[in-house]
Design an enzyme around this catalytic site. Structure first.
Site, short mmCIF file in Angstrom:
data_model
loop_
_atom_site.label_atom_id
_atom_site.label_comp_id
_atom_site.label_asym_id
_atom_site.label_seq_id
_atom_site.Cartn_x
_atom_site.Cartn_y
_atom_site.Cartn_z
N ASP A 148 29.92 44.32 45.77
CA ASP A 148 29.80 43.15 46.66
C ASP A 148 28.34 42.72 46.77
OD1 ASP A 148 31.89 41.80 47.73
OD2 ASP A 148 32.05 42.99 49.56
N GLN B 61 36.44 46.12 52.57
CA GLN B 61 36.89 44.78 52.97
C GLN B 61 36.44 44.47 54.40
OE1 GLN B 61 38.65 42.56 50.90
NE2 GLN B 61 38.23 41.13 52.56
N LYS C 77 42.87 41.70 44.77
CA LYS C 77 41.80 42.40 44.04
C LYS C 77 42.39 43.52 43.19
CE LYS C 77 38.32 41.09 47.37
NZ LYS C 77 37.76 41.29 48.70
#
Ligand code: NAD
Length: 287
Positions: free
Chosen positions: A121, A98, A54
């Protein structure tokens, strides 16, 4: 019939190019690059690879990408303090914590504290609610990637029967919402669904997001269906496999995503897009 393959790698490259152009325009207009901040707690090997990718991909499209690493025994309070700091930082456009988190930390509590405007997200209750209401918000990356794959092969969901196997917050539910928003008639199947074969056989668009290798048998696929396989499973052969029995499904579908190389590459590409979208929306709110 032999299905055509949906080339997620090539489509993801196209999305990254689009993100790059938007990042350049944003940077020129506002004197700073959009910024993505990823938080990793602990040293899970798979998560380490994901966050590195990422960071790498965000820098490649011209964004600022920063990874914040906390030790595995960090308290929930420490993580919440970091999220609060990132929420307050004007140079941070996107925040991604994460998953999975170590067991002393409650993921739902952490996600709920992320500023919904920076929730790239798309997992906060606010963004999940906006998606259900059909209003603009930040949408989870993998589901958005699946929709882009459908668009790229000219599959318009309007009026079609769509079946989504899997009802997770991260994948199954948001994909179903996105298909509904595009006027598909949507069925969500899950672990308690009776006669999964019959349900799948009705699908013009079949999405599998379960995490069980070859659960969806080739003979369940309606001839001509478009098959999107989100599953990633490490097989006994050491290779990655999807949730759909690929060889059988390929004989019946019109289009099908391979695993790997289908949905997988789309997720980070969509994360970059979400970060640019978040950056633009935050600037627009300030005006
Ligand atoms: P999850 O475990 O949270 O959810 C799995 C879902 O499958 C559940 O809703 C459950 O009801 C359903 N299910 C379980 N057994 C079933 C059965 N026998 N029949 C029908 N439904 C059943 O998983 P998730 O986070 O939604 O991920 C699903 C898969 O997608 C995993 O393989 C994961 O690795 C993969 N994934 C891929 C990407 C990507 O970028 N390609 C992103 C996220 C997840």
């Amino acid at each position: 019939m032999t299905a055509q393959l949906i080339d997620g790698k090539a489509i993801a490259a196209k999305v990254r190019d689009e993100a790059k152009a938007q990042v350049a325009a944003f940077t020129q207009q506002h004197g700073r690059a959009p910024g993505l901040d990823v938080v990793l707690v602990g040293d899970d090997p798979a998560s380490q690879v994901y966050v590195r990718n990422k960071e790498r991909d965000s820098v490649q499209v011209g964004m600022r990408g920063t990874v914040h690493r906390l030790p595995a025994d960090s308290s929930q309070a420490k993580l919440l303090a970091l999220v609060a700091q990132l929420n307050a930082d004007a140079a941070v456009d996107g925040i991604l914590v994460q998953m999975p988190l170590p067991k002393q930390i409650d993921a739902e509590t952490v996600i709920a504290t992320i500023d919904p405007g920076k929730d790239v997200d798309g997992l906060t209750p606010v963004n999940a609610g906006l998606l259900c209401l059909g209003r603009p918000g930040l949408v989870p990356c993998t589901p958005m990637g699946c929709m882009r794959l459908l668009d790229e092969v000219g599959c318009n969901p309007a009026g079609k029967r769509a079946v989504v196997v899997g009802r997770s917050t991260l994948v199954g539910k948001p994909i179903a919402q996105l298909l509904l928003a595009r006027h598909a008639t949507v069925t969500i199947a899950h672990s308690r669904t009776a006669d999964l074969a019959k349900v799948c056989a009705e699908a013009d668009i079949l999405v599998a997001a379960v995490g069980k290798e070859a659960l969806v048998r080739g003979e369940w696929v309606k001839p001509g269906a478009v098959v999107i396989d989100v599953g990633i499973n490490r097989g006994a052969d050491g290779k990655l496999h999807g949730d759909v029995e690929f060889e059988g499904a390929k004989q019946r579908a019109s289009w099908i995503t391979p695993v790997p190389g289908g949905v997988g590459p789309m997720t980070i590409a969509m994360l970059l897009m979400n970060t640019v979208t978040a950056a633009k929306a935050r600037i627009a709110v300030k005006r």
